[in-house]
Each structure stands twice: as structure tokens, then as C-alpha cells.
Design an enzyme around this catalytic site. Structure first.
Site, PDB file in Angstrom:
ATOM      1  N   GLN A 252       0.846  -1.194   0.000  1.00  0.00           N
ATOM      2  CA  GLN A 252       0.000   0.000   0.000  1.00  0.00           C
ATOM      3  C   GLN A 252       0.881   1.244   0.000  1.00  0.00           C
ATOM      4  O   GLN A 252       1.871   1.306   0.713  1.00  0.00           O
ATOM      5  CB  GLN A 252      -0.914  -0.004   1.226  1.00  0.00           C
ATOM      6  CG  GLN A 252      -1.815  -1.233   1.326  1.00  0.00           C
ATOM      7  CD  GLN A 252      -2.936  -1.235   0.299  1.00  0.00           C
ATOM      8  OE1 GLN A 252      -3.228  -0.208  -0.325  1.00  0.00           O
ATOM      9  NE2 GLN A 252      -3.561  -2.389   0.105  1.00  0.00           N
TER      10      GLN A 252
ATOM     11  N   TYR B 115      -6.712 -11.964  -3.561  1.00  0.00           N
ATOM     12  CA  TYR B 115      -5.774 -10.904  -3.982  1.00  0.00           C
ATOM     13  C   TYR B 115      -4.961 -10.500  -2.735  1.00  0.00           C
ATOM     14  O   TYR B 115      -4.887  -9.326  -2.382  1.00  0.00           O
ATOM     15  CB  TYR B 115      -6.504  -9.693  -4.571  1.00  0.00           C
ATOM     16  CG  TYR B 115      -7.475 -10.007  -5.677  1.00  0.00           C
ATOM     17  CD1 TYR B 115      -7.044 -10.086  -7.003  1.00  0.00           C
ATOM     18  CD2 TYR B 115      -8.825 -10.229  -5.409  1.00  0.00           C
ATOM     19  CE1 TYR B 115      -7.945 -10.370  -8.029  1.00  0.00           C
ATOM     20  CE2 TYR B 115      -9.721 -10.518  -6.425  1.00  0.00           C
ATOM     21  CZ  TYR B 115      -9.283 -10.575  -7.728  1.00  0.00           C
ATOM     22  OH  TYR B 115     -10.177 -10.847  -8.731  1.00  0.00           O
TER      23      TYR B 115
ATOM     24  N   GLU C 251      -3.134 -15.379  -4.328  1.00  0.00           N
ATOM     25  CA  GLU C 251      -2.403 -14.274  -4.935  1.00  0.00           C
ATOM     26  C   GLU C 251      -1.676 -14.812  -6.166  1.00  0.00           C
ATOM     27  O   GLU C 251      -1.121 -15.899  -6.128  1.00  0.00           O
ATOM     28  CB  GLU C 251      -1.419 -13.732  -3.862  1.00  0.00           C
ATOM     29  CG  GLU C 251      -0.257 -12.928  -4.346  1.00  0.00           C
ATOM     30  CD  GLU C 251      -0.653 -11.630  -5.041  1.00  0.00           C
ATOM     31  OE1 GLU C 251      -1.480 -10.886  -4.503  1.00  0.00           O
ATOM     32  OE2 GLU C 251      -0.119 -11.374  -6.141  1.00  0.00           O
TER      33      GLU C 251
ATOM     34  N   ASP D 158      -9.625  -7.886  -2.280  1.00  0.00           N
ATOM     35  CA  ASP D 158      -8.896  -6.617  -2.480  1.00  0.00           C
ATOM     36  C   ASP D 158      -8.286  -6.601  -3.886  1.00  0.00           C
ATOM     37  O   ASP D 158      -7.070  -6.691  -4.054  1.00  0.00           O
ATOM     38  CB  ASP D 158      -7.804  -6.499  -1.400  1.00  0.00           C
ATOM     39  CG  ASP D 158      -7.063  -5.172  -1.457  1.00  0.00           C
ATOM     40  OD1 ASP D 158      -7.490  -4.268  -2.206  1.00  0.00           O
ATOM     41  OD2 ASP D 158      -6.038  -5.045  -0.754  1.00  0.00           O
TER      42      ASP D 158
ATOM     43  N   CYS E 195     -10.167  -0.025  -4.787  1.00  0.00           N
ATOM     44  CA  CYS E 195      -9.447   1.226  -5.084  1.00  0.00           C
ATOM     45  C   CYS E 195     -10.060   1.962  -6.265  1.00  0.00           C
ATOM     46  O   CYS E 195      -9.570   3.022  -6.639  1.00  0.00           O
ATOM     47  CB  CYS E 195      -7.961   0.975  -5.281  1.00  0.00           C
ATOM     48  SG  CYS E 195      -7.595  -0.263  -6.497  1.00  0.00           S
TER      49      CYS E 195
HETATM   50  C1  SAM Z   1      -4.633  -4.167  -4.468  1.00  0.00           C
HETATM   51  S1  SAM Z   1      -3.395  -5.397  -4.260  1.00  0.00           S
HETATM   52  C2  SAM Z   1      -3.822  -6.007  -2.664  1.00  0.00           C
HETATM   53  C3  SAM Z   1      -2.758  -6.742  -1.901  1.00  0.00           C
HETATM   54  C4  SAM Z   1      -3.007  -6.946  -0.415  1.00  0.00           C
HETATM   55  N1  SAM Z   1      -4.374  -7.250  -0.107  1.00  0.00           N
HETATM   56  C5  SAM Z   1      -2.535  -5.739   0.388  1.00  0.00           C
HETATM   57  O1  SAM Z   1      -3.366  -5.009   0.939  1.00  0.00           O
HETATM   58  O2  SAM Z   1      -1.315  -5.542   0.488  1.00  0.00           O
HETATM   59  C6  SAM Z   1      -3.920  -6.597  -5.381  1.00  0.00           C
HETATM   60  C7  SAM Z   1      -3.072  -7.860  -5.441  1.00  0.00           C
HETATM   61  O3  SAM Z   1      -3.720  -8.760  -6.346  1.00  0.00           O
HETATM   62  C8  SAM Z   1      -2.747  -9.451  -7.109  1.00  0.00           C
HETATM   63  N2  SAM Z   1      -3.486  -9.884  -8.317  1.00  0.00           N
HETATM   64  C9  SAM Z   1      -3.781  -9.159  -9.429  1.00  0.00           C
HETATM   65  N3  SAM Z   1      -4.558  -9.876 -10.260  1.00  0.00           N
HETATM   66  C10 SAM Z   1      -4.768 -11.081  -9.668  1.00  0.00           C
HETATM   67  C11 SAM Z   1      -5.516 -12.244 -10.016  1.00  0.00           C
HETATM   68  N4  SAM Z   1      -6.207 -12.316 -11.150  1.00  0.00           N
HETATM   69  N5  SAM Z   1      -5.519 -13.284  -9.162  1.00  0.00           N
HETATM   70  C12 SAM Z   1      -4.810 -13.228  -7.993  1.00  0.00           C
HETATM   71  N6  SAM Z   1      -4.100 -12.153  -7.599  1.00  0.00           N
HETATM   72  C13 SAM Z   1      -4.077 -11.081  -8.426  1.00  0.00           C
HETATM   73  C14 SAM Z   1      -1.633  -8.461  -7.304  1.00  0.00           C
HETATM   74  O4  SAM Z   1      -0.411  -9.132  -7.517  1.00  0.00           O
HETATM   75  C15 SAM Z   1      -1.655  -7.712  -5.962  1.00  0.00           C
HETATM   76  O5  SAM Z   1      -0.789  -8.294  -5.027  1.00  0.00           O
END
Ligand code: SAM
Length: 450
Positions: A268, A304, A328, A380, A407
Site C-alpha cells: 500500500q 488478492y 495471490e 482486495d 481502489c
Molecule cells: C490491491 S493489491 C492487494 C494486496 C493486499 N491485499 C494488500 O493489501 O497488500 C492486489 C493484489 O492482487 C494481485 N493480483 C492481481 N490480479 C490477480 C488475479 N487475477 N488473481 C490473484 N491475484 C491477483 C496483485 O499481484 C496484488 O498483489
């Protein structure tokens, strides 16, 4: 322009006078010019401005940038980033601080308007539902240190502190392919702009930012300033699979708890965001537990999950008996999550795409499906939102509760409509200003299965 026909063609470069009547998703003001919608950068609703047309390809709308304010809003402020001010040609203004000319309370009011409008138009929520969700009028909350306040000075006089600045712990700059010069892109462009400072970045990033250097052959520069580690710079070169230093672990401290995160991995951005989201998710879980809707022993999911920040927040609310799986797609982040959640016996970390993982869960044995039905999902997703397929997957897995951290307000609103069709009702909503002086913000929404 007097006497011109309706929808008279606008051309790039035209100067027009416009009255700003509203705000659109993306942080641009809305005006009309002879029947055609014009999205106007660097203006504030209520203002009359002179603007230059920057895009006029579409029949239904054009884009413009403010060059002069004819009737200023009382919320207009000198731009926090001198290079982004109106004195410069619009094409020479760096992007990334598109609300930097607006008083912070008004920025938040505009974000609340965008959220309300999105939930109404795309989420199908009516006035009563919106009022119940926000506990009255929807508010966007500031983070510690960001409220616009008069602080008493040492000599007893008052001065305005610099709220909403110096918060970004992650900054991406770009490299001009011809000159090697480093800087942000101009708004809606891939032109690299030279700048003397990065006012939204934490001080440590200012120390290492190569703003007056040239880096030949590079593509981009990521500046990373972890809360409990030294700042560092990752340089990307074209065609390279992995940036040097991207996998180095850096330490982040969140309310006394330490997380290890790869320097190039997701974290973040606002220095207060990890603790704010940690506490917001923890409190949402405590609230669910208080009404007997949370089952720590069920098959809970952190979708995620990144490096496990929000799974740790669930654990703080639930205690050591928690069972939770983080999902993830980045294997490095999953490794970090495994490390960060090692003290939690019931935590499992999985590298998978969320849509595929949900498809597998749908085919699981009956007892597993029953545990999933009793579970809570923390969701998320990236800016594009969960989307139809993931929402449909959730509908089939049918967890008792979904804590959605979003977001993007429009993506959240679209997913809200889908989740409502699948039998989920949003029961609470919090909006958090994780990105002052930009149009971005975060929303936390709790959905219950009917
Ligand atoms: C907004 S971040 C949230 C991470 C965590 N919840 C945090 O607060 O630190 C979104 C995460 O989703 C992962 N991501 C993106 N697309 C994805 C997918 N289709 N399936 C699984 N993970 C995914 C990204 O690598 C990233 O780490």
C-alpha cells in the site's frame, strides 16, 4: 462562438470559456459546450474557466485543460506542485496530482460525490440505501496527518501545516527514450516531464530520486521507501525479465507488527495506508463477530492477498484459531505472505489466479463447500475490480460475508450490482482518502449473504 450551430466541431487547440457543473470519475470537471460534454482538467465545479481543447475525436465529448480561471472557487489553492500549476502549458504539467489545486476538504467532498454517483448509477443503490450505508451522508475520511488543520506554531501564532503531502512510499518515474531524462509522465500522455521535486513522496524518496540525472537505455525507475528499511531505487530496462533488486526483501512495520515484502512487490502506497486498512478490516471482522456472523474455524479467504497484510488483520480480530487461505497470482508475494503469516497455524498461502481458484473451490467436496459457505472473504482486487467472472465464482462458493476493499469506485459499483443479483446486500461502507491531491481513494464495503 456566438451564433455557431449546435455541436459545432471543436478542434484541438481551440480556446473556450466553460462553466464547470460537476466532477467525473478520473478527477476531471464536467462542462458543456454547445451541447457537447467537455471534461476539463485543473478546474473545480462551480468555476468559470478558459480552457484549451486537448482532445476532440469523439462526437459525444471533448477534453480540455484549464489555462485561466475567470471565476475562481473559494476552494482553489496554489497548486501543491509548482510545475503542475496553470502558469505552465497543459502539455508540460506533470500528471499524478490532479486535485493539487483544490482545498483538501473539497477534494474529499468531490471523491464522496464520485462514489455516491457510481453506486447510484452502476450499483443500483437508491437514496435510502446510500444513506443507511454511509450512516448519513457518505464521507471520505482523511488519514492521520492529512486533515487540513491550523497547527499552533512554536511562537504561539498559527500556521497551516502541509497536510496531504509527503505520503507516498512508492513512486514510479519514467525515462525519456531520447534524452534519458527521468520524471513523471504528463497527464494523459507518455511525455516525460522534468520536475524539481516530488511533493507527494516521503522525504526519503526525495533524497534518492534522480530528478536531475539522465539514465540512458532505461525505461522506468521505481523509488521505494519502506517504513522500517532504507530507501532504494529499482531501474527497469527494456526486455528485462526481472529488475535488479526487485526480489530483495524490505521490512515494513504496521502497528508494531513486521512484514517482509519484496522491494518490487505490491505494498500500500500511503505511509499510513497499511495500518489504516489493517485496522479497518480488523474492525469490520470484529463487527461481524459481534453479530455472530464471523466463524474463525470456517474456510475464510483473503483473495488478492499480496504479502498477507489483510489476512493478518483478520487474524488480529479472530485470534489464533483462525483458518484462512490467501490467494495471490504473484509467486513472490505468496512467499512473502507465507513468511508474514508463519505464526498463524491455520493460514495457508496459495499462488493462483482468483478466478481459477474459485473454479476449483466450486468443485470441492461437500464438507469443504460447507466450510466455505460459513466463511468470510476479504476481497482486495486491482483497479479493474473483481469483475463478473470472479463475482459469479463467489456467488457459487457463497461465503457468508464479503469484505470488499476497493481502489476504484466505478469497479466497486459494478461489482456491487453483480453481488446484489447473486444475493448479497451491502451493509456498511467506509471511504478512505489514501491518495490526497489525486482523484484516487479507497472504499471498504461489507456485504452479507441474504
Ligand atoms: C490491491 S493489491 C492487494 C494486496 C493486499 N491485499 C494488500 O493489501 O497488500 C492486489 C493484489 O492482487 C494481485 N493480483 C492481481 N490480479 C490477480 C488475479 N487475477 N488473481 C490473484 N491475484 C491477483 C496483485 O499481484 C496484488 O498483489
Amino acid at each position: 462562438m456566438v451564433g455557431m450551430p449546435e455541436n459545432a466541431a471543436l478542434s484541438v487547440g481551440d480556446l473556450v470559456e466553460l462553466d464547470l457543473t460537476g466532477i467525473a470519475h478520473g478527477g476531471v470537471g464536467v462542462a458543456r459546450h454547445e451541447g457537447r460534454v467537455v471534461f476539463v482538467a485543473d478546474a473545480i465545479p462551480g468555476e468559470r474557466v478558459r480552457a484549451r481543447i486537448t482532445e476532440a475525436r469523439k462526437k459525444s465529448f471533448a477534453r480540455a485543460a484549464t489555462v485561466e480561471v475567470l471565476d475562481p472557487s473559494e476552494d482553489r489553492r496554489p497548486h501543491i506542485w509548482p510545475e503542475a500549476g496553470l502558469e505552465r502549458d497543459p502539455a508540460e504539467r506533470p500528471g499524478g496530482a490532479e486535485f493539487g489545486h483544490i482545498a483538501l476538504p473539497r477534494q474529499r467532498a468531490l471523491k464522496a460525490e464520485v462514489l455516491t454517483d457510481a453506486l447510484r448509477r452502476f450499483g443500483g443503490l437508491g437514496t435510502d440505501a446510500l444513506r443507511d450505508l454511509g450512516g448519513g451522508v457518505l464521507q471520505v475520511e482523511s488519514l492521520p496527518g492529512d486533515a487540513e488543520a491550523e497547527a499552533p506554531g512554536l511562537d504561539g501564532t498559527t500556521h497551516t501545516s502541509a497536510p496531504g503531502l509527503g505520503y507516498r512510499t512508492r513512486v514510479r518515474l519514467h525515462v525519456d527514450p531520447e534524452t534519458g531524462e527521468v520524471g513523471p509522465y504528463a497527464a494523459r500522455s507518455r511525455r516525460v516531464i522534468r520536475t524539481a521535486s516530488l511533493p507527494l513522496a516521503v522525504e526519503e524518496i526525495g533524497w534518492i530520486a534522480p530528478l536531475d540525472e539522465a539514465i540512458s537505455e532505461a525505461e522506468a525507475v521505481d523509488l521505494v521507501s519502506p517504513s522500517a528499511d532504507d530507501p532504494r531505487m529499482l531501474v527497469s530496462y527494456p526486455g528485462e525479465r526481472r529488475r535488479a533488486g526487485a526480489d530483495d526483501p524490505v521490512r515494513e512495520s504496521v502497528g508494531g507488527r513486521e512484514f517482509l515484502v519484496r522491494a518490487g512487490g505490491f505494498w500500500q502506497v500511503h505511509r499510513e495506508a497499511p495500518v489504516t486498512l489493517f485496522e479497518a478490516v480488523r474492525d469490520a471482522i470484529l463487527e461481524l463477530a459481534g453479530s455472530d456472523r464471523f466463524d474463525p474455524g470456517a474456510a475464510n479467504l483473503d483473495l488478492y492477498g499480496g504479502a498477507g497484510l489483510l489476512a493478518a488483520a483478520v487474524a488480529e480480530a479472530a485470534g489464533p484459531g483462525l483458518r484462512i487461505t490467501t490467494v495471490e497470482s504473484d509467486p513472490g508475494a505468496t512467499d512473502d505472505a507465507a513468511e508474514n503469516l508463519a505464526d498463524l497455524v491455520g493460514a495457508l498461502t496459495v499462488t493462483a489466479r482468483v478466478d481459477r481458484h474459485l473454479a476449483e473451490l466450486r468443485a470441492a467436496a461437500a464438507p469443504v463447500r460447507e466450510r466455505l459457505r460459513r466463511g468470510t472473504v476479504v476481497l482486495d482486487p486491482p483497479r479493474s475490480g473483481a469483475g463478473g467472472e470472479v463475482c459469479a465464482g463467489l456467488g457459487e462458493v457463497a461465503p457468508a460475508n464479503i469484505v470488499y476493499v476497493a481502489c476504484d469506485p466505478v469497479a466497486l459499483a459494478r461489482d456491487t450490482a453483480t453481488l446484489r443479483e447473486l444475493g448479497y446486500t451491502p451493509v456498511s461502507l467506509r471511504a478512505l482518502d489514501l491518495f490526497p491531491h489525486t482523484h484516487h481513494f479507497e472504499t471498504l464495503a461489507v456485504f452479507l449473504r441474504d
